[in-house]
Enzyme design. Structure first.
Site, PDB file in Angstrom:
ATOM      1  N   GLU A   1      -0.580 -63.793   5.487  1.00 49.00           N
ATOM      2  CA  GLU A   1       0.520 -64.717   5.201  1.00 49.00           C
ATOM      3  C   GLU A   1       0.016 -66.041   4.609  1.00 49.00           C
ATOM      4  O   GLU A   1      -1.181 -66.252   4.424  1.00 49.00           O
ATOM      5  CB  GLU A   1       1.354 -64.949   6.456  1.00 49.00           C
ATOM      6  CG  GLU A   1       2.604 -64.094   6.538  1.00 49.00           C
ATOM      7  CD  GLU A   1       3.606 -64.403   5.425  1.00 49.00           C
ATOM      8  OE1 GLU A   1       3.436 -65.412   4.704  1.00 49.00           O
ATOM      9  OE2 GLU A   1       4.547 -63.625   5.266  1.00 49.00           O
ATOM     10  N   HIS A   2       0.977 -66.927   4.361  1.00 49.61           N
ATOM     11  CA  HIS A   2       0.718 -68.169   3.637  1.00 49.61           C
ATOM     12  C   HIS A   2      -0.359 -69.020   4.299  1.00 49.61           C
ATOM     13  O   HIS A   2      -0.462 -69.111   5.523  1.00 49.61           O
ATOM     14  CB  HIS A   2       2.009 -68.988   3.517  1.00 49.61           C
ATOM     15  CG  HIS A   2       2.497 -69.519   4.831  1.00 49.61           C
ATOM     16  ND1 HIS A   2       2.120 -70.743   5.324  1.00 49.61           N
ATOM     17  CD2 HIS A   2       3.322 -68.971   5.768  1.00 49.61           C
ATOM     18  CE1 HIS A   2       2.687 -70.951   6.504  1.00 49.61           C
ATOM     19  NE2 HIS A   2       3.416 -69.889   6.798  1.00 49.61           N
ATOM     20  N   ASP A   3      -1.184 -69.629   3.473  1.00 48.86           N
ATOM     21  CA  ASP A   3      -2.184 -70.622   3.891  1.00 48.86           C
ATOM     22  C   ASP A   3      -3.274 -70.075   4.799  1.00 48.86           C
ATOM     23  O   ASP A   3      -4.001 -70.854   5.417  1.00 48.86           O
ATOM     24  CB  ASP A   3      -1.502 -71.822   4.564  1.00 48.86           C
ATOM     25  CG  ASP A   3      -0.573 -72.554   3.616  1.00 48.86           C
ATOM     26  OD1 ASP A   3      -1.077 -73.178   2.670  1.00 48.86           O
ATOM     27  OD2 ASP A   3       0.656 -72.468   3.793  1.00 48.86           O
TER      28      ASP A   3
ATOM     29  N   GLU B   1      -1.391 -69.593   8.237  1.00 46.01           N
ATOM     30  CA  GLU B   1      -2.372 -70.636   8.537  1.00 46.01           C
ATOM     31  C   GLU B   1      -3.480 -70.186   9.479  1.00 46.01           C
ATOM     32  O   GLU B   1      -4.121 -71.018  10.125  1.00 46.01           O
ATOM     33  CB  GLU B   1      -1.676 -71.880   9.093  1.00 46.01           C
ATOM     34  CG  GLU B   1      -0.641 -72.462   8.144  1.00 46.01           C
ATOM     35  CD  GLU B   1       0.063 -73.674   8.713  1.00 46.01           C
ATOM     36  OE1 GLU B   1      -0.601 -74.478   9.390  1.00 46.01           O
ATOM     37  OE2 GLU B   1       1.274 -73.797   8.485  1.00 46.01           O
TER      38      GLU B   1
END
Length: 214
Positions: A141-143, A161
């Site tokens: 997922e993102h980051d 994250e």
């Protein structure tokens, strides 16, 4: 026009990469190699099968240019990184291979030698280091930040994250909750649900994930 590609490693992961490159027009397999003799070479691959470094060097010497190369080593993260360094030292570039049915966000970053397999997702602002594998239907997922040699097994999910150190292995179907830190060489067991940070070299299993006894 398709570019030439050599796959080093001639067993299970090579089957996956052979299927991947067969789905698009970017790559043309020109040779398959392995340091060990392969008793059952991949079917339907009408290319040279090179046994060992001398065979590879001889084959390269007969070419006018070096092909790109991929390391088909899924089970040993250290070995995959070592092979990538060796192939690059022989003058072969290390592209990242992305299955046409995978999703990679436009602002994600893949370092050289990554493999993103069918139905996998690498989402916005994710950063993947050298030689990372995101296996079938896995989600980054993102980051998220994945250091070199990480392997995310089929169906695993990394929520946003997360930070994974070098050579971490995340087993099939495991789930990492957001903003976790997983230390280098840690192993996350198949199906584990990880709620807390994991130190370097640790092995965790279960739901919720707990360390295995040493």
């Amino acid at each position: 026009m398709a570019e030439d590609l050599l796959i080093w490693g001639a067993t299970g992961q090579a089957r996956v990469l052979h299927e991947l490159i067969g789905q698009g027009q970017a790559w043309r397999l020109v040779a398959l190699g392995d340091r060990q003799a392969v008793p059952h070479p991949l079917p339907a691959m009408a290319v040279p099968l090179l046994h060992g470094e001398p065979a590879l060097l001889s084959w390269l010497a007969g070419r006018s240019s070096s092909p790109a190369a991929a390391a088909a080593i899924g089970s040993d993260n250290r070995a995959r990184l070592a092979v990538l360094a060796w192939l690059q030292g022989l003058g072969m570039p290390l592209p990242s291979l992305v299955h046409p049915r995978a999703f990679v966000a436009a602002d994600a970053h893949l370092a050289e030698g990554c493999q993103i397999l069918a139905q996998a997702a690498v989402c916005s602002h994710a950063r993947l280091g050298r030689g990372v594998i995101v296996n079938t239907a896995a989600v980054v997922e993102h980051d998220c930040q994945l250091d070199e040699g990480v392997h995310i097994a089929p169906g695993a999910v990394l929520a946003g994250e997360c930070e994974l150190g070098a050579r971490v292995f995340v087993g099939a179907g495991a789930v990492l909750m957001p903003r976790l830190r997983i230390g280098a060489d840690a192993v996350i067991g198949a199906g584990a649900v990880v709620l807390h940070d994991v130190p370097s070299g640790a092995r965790v299993v279960g739901n919720p994930a707990r360390p295995l006894p040493s």
